[in-house]
Design a protein around this motif. Structure first.
Motif, short mmCIF file in Angstrom:
data_model
loop_
_atom_site.label_atom_id
_atom_site.label_comp_id
_atom_site.label_asym_id
_atom_site.label_seq_id
_atom_site.Cartn_x
_atom_site.Cartn_y
_atom_site.Cartn_z
N ASN A 39 0.62 -1.39 0.00
CA ASN A 39 -0.08 -0.02 0.07
C ASN A 39 0.92 1.31 0.03
OD1 ASN A 39 -2.71 -1.21 0.42
ND2 ASN A 39 -1.57 -2.02 2.26
N PHE A 40 0.60 2.13 -0.72
CA PHE A 40 1.23 3.63 -0.64
C PHE A 40 1.52 4.12 0.79
CE2 PHE A 40 1.57 8.01 -0.67
CZ PHE A 40 2.39 8.25 -1.49
N GLY A 58 4.13 -3.77 6.74
CA GLY A 58 3.33 -4.82 5.99
C GLY A 58 2.13 -5.00 6.36
N TRP A 59 0.86 -4.32 6.07
CA TRP A 59 -0.48 -4.87 6.45
C TRP A 59 -1.07 -6.10 5.84
CZ3 TRP A 59 -2.29 -2.85 10.80
CH2 TRP A 59 -1.82 -1.47 10.93
N ASP A 60 -0.69 -6.30 4.59
CA ASP A 60 -1.47 -7.49 3.70
C ASP A 60 -0.66 -8.31 3.49
OD1 ASP A 60 -3.57 -5.30 3.72
OD2 ASP A 60 -2.91 -4.54 1.50
N ALA A 61 -1.16 -9.73 3.89
CA ALA A 61 -0.48 -10.87 3.58
C ALA A 61 -1.30 -12.15 3.22
CB ALA A 61 0.72 -11.36 4.58
N ALA A 62 -0.90 -13.17 2.51
CA ALA A 62 -1.78 -14.35 2.30
C ALA A 62 -0.77 -15.55 2.32
CB ALA A 62 -2.32 -14.50 1.15
N GLY A 144 -7.09 3.33 -7.81
CA GLY A 144 -6.09 2.79 -6.99
C GLY A 144 -6.66 1.47 -6.43
N GLY A 145 -6.06 1.06 -5.34
CA GLY A 145 -6.39 -0.04 -4.61
C GLY A 145 -7.73 -0.11 -4.02
N VAL A 146 -7.96 0.82 -3.10
CA VAL A 146 -9.41 0.74 -2.48
C VAL A 146 -10.17 1.36 -3.39
CG1 VAL A 146 -10.52 2.29 -0.72
CG2 VAL A 146 -8.19 1.74 -0.24
N GLY A 147 -9.92 2.25 -4.45
CA GLY A 147 -11.03 2.76 -5.41
C GLY A 147 -11.50 1.56 -6.03
N ARG A 148 -10.66 0.58 -6.68
CA ARG A 148 -11.37 -0.38 -7.72
C ARG A 148 -12.04 -1.09 -6.88
NH1 ARG A 148 -8.27 -1.69 -12.28
NH2 ARG A 148 -8.98 -3.81 -11.72
N LYS A 304 -2.76 -2.61 -7.68
CA LYS A 304 -2.02 -2.99 -6.68
C LYS A 304 -0.79 -3.81 -7.15
CE LYS A 304 -3.30 -3.58 -3.07
NZ LYS A 304 -3.14 -2.70 -1.91
N ALA A 305 0.25 -3.59 -6.28
CA ALA A 305 1.63 -4.14 -6.48
C ALA A 305 1.92 -5.28 -5.30
CB ALA A 305 2.79 -3.25 -6.10
N VAL A 306 2.05 -6.64 -5.89
CA VAL A 306 2.08 -7.76 -5.30
C VAL A 306 3.70 -8.65 -5.51
CG1 VAL A 306 1.43 -10.21 -5.11
CG2 VAL A 306 -0.31 -8.52 -5.46
N LEU A 307 4.20 -9.04 -4.41
CA LEU A 307 5.38 -9.44 -4.15
C LEU A 307 5.13 -11.00 -3.53
CD1 LEU A 307 7.42 -6.96 -2.03
CD2 LEU A 307 7.07 -7.25 -4.48
N ASP A 308 5.76 -11.85 -4.46
CA ASP A 308 5.61 -13.36 -4.24
C ASP A 308 6.93 -13.61 -3.34
OD1 ASP A 308 3.12 -14.23 -5.59
OD2 ASP A 308 4.24 -13.47 -7.31
N LEU A 309 6.75 -14.19 -2.32
CA LEU A 309 7.96 -14.84 -1.38
C LEU A 309 8.41 -16.08 -2.35
CD1 LEU A 309 6.60 -12.68 0.53
CD2 LEU A 309 7.24 -14.04 2.27
N GLU A 310 9.68 -16.18 -2.28
CA GLU A 310 10.40 -17.38 -2.68
C GLU A 310 10.76 -18.37 -1.76
OE1 GLU A 310 13.32 -14.86 -4.43
OE2 GLU A 310 12.69 -15.14 -6.16
#
Length: 310
Positions: A39-40, A58-62, A144-148, A304-310
């Protein structure tokens, strides 16, 4: 475990390093993080000089639960989850049941990771507006993320959605998400609206407030413009059918006792079923975090920008 931590000597003020693994409390589940979204707000927070080096944000994670909460609350070991917390940019995360939502096992963790801040904010603000059926609802910062998420959820609730996006290239995409009108700025809207979800602040908030009909409410959710809101005396006049309008603030964590688990689970199900578009614009391994951060801070990402953990 590895984590992205604040490092003011690195690009984007973040670096990947080893930190101690969390020790979950009795009411917390331990999860293995598979993907996070940025998030910005938190990315910008990392750039502030007063933010200490070594801080994990970091707020968001799955991901997947690897150890269920000792008190029996929340999901079982092995369940796929989407979570809201404060230390998501790490391989492991301890989260209380109230901030865990379950998801189908085949759901994409990257898509799920876009939900917590953006999806919950949109959902909770729209609920505060009451029934939206047949009402005109404006969403600023709609790309943006919330907007979409707000555009999609408002349209599904029966609203006539007026989307505001400065980027003309986003117009067709926003209409595909359910927007009935797309304008470059609130001042371009000619017909009154009954409610506004504002992600921008500054002059956008002032002009959006001017579009409200009698009894209308504007919810200030974000301040991406980082500009002051300056209302003149004329802006606050209640004559001519503009009486009883109001501006309300919003903070997702305003009530610390709120249980988000049911909403996270519902949103996860909608994402997994393809009924909501997560709006992923940038995705890559977390070793490329600086690319995503620089794009966000440079206002080059609309989604949204997403980072995948390796």
């Amino acid at each position: 475990m590895r984590a992205l931590v604040v490092d003011h000597t690195s690009p984007g003020h973040l670096s990947l390093t080893d930190v101690p693994a969390p020790r979950p409390a009795a009411h917390e589940a331990l999860m293995r993080v598979e993907a996070v979204s940025l998030n910005f707000g938190e990315v910008h927070e990392a750039t502030r000089p007063q933010m200490p080096d070594g801080t994990v944000l970091g707020w968001d994670a799955a991901g997947v639960v690897v150890q269920a909460a000792a008190d029996g609350s929340g999901p079982a070991e092995g369940e796929r989850v989407v979570t809201l917390g404060e230390t998501g940019w790490a391989e492991l995360r301890a989260v209380p049941a109230a901030r865990l939502g379950t998801a189908p096992k085949d759901a994409d963790p990257g898509a799920l990771s876009t939900i917590p801040v953006a999806g919950l904010s949109a959902l909770h603000v729209l609920r505060r507006m009451g029934s939206l059926l047949g009402r005109r609802v404006m969403v600023t910062g709609a790309s943006g993320g919330v907007g979409r998420y707000a555009v999609q959820l408002a349209a599904r609730s029966g609203a006539h959605v007026v989307a505001i996006s400065r980027n003309p290239a986003q117009a067709d995409g926003l209409r595909a998400l359910g927007a009935h009108e797309v304008h470059p700025e609130p001042a371009a809207v000619r017909q009154p609206v009954s409610a506004v979800l504002d992600n921008v602040g500054g002059q956008y908030l002032v002009d959006a407030f001017a579009t409200l009909s009698a009894g209308g409410v504007l919810y200030s959710v974000g301040r991406s413009s980082e500009a002051d809101v300056v209302l003149s005396p004329d802006d606050l006049v209640g004559t001519g059918g503009r009486h009883d309008r109001s501006i309300r603030t919003f903070f997702l964590f305003g009530d610390p006792t709120t249980d988000f688990s049911a909403d996270l689970t519902w949103l996860a199900g909608e994402i997994a079923a393809g009924r909501l578009d997560p709006g992923i614009i940038w995705r890559g391994p977390w070793t490329r975090h600086s690319e995503a951060v620089e794009a966000l801070l440079g206002r080059r990402l609309h989604g949204k920008a997403v980072l995948d953990l390796e």
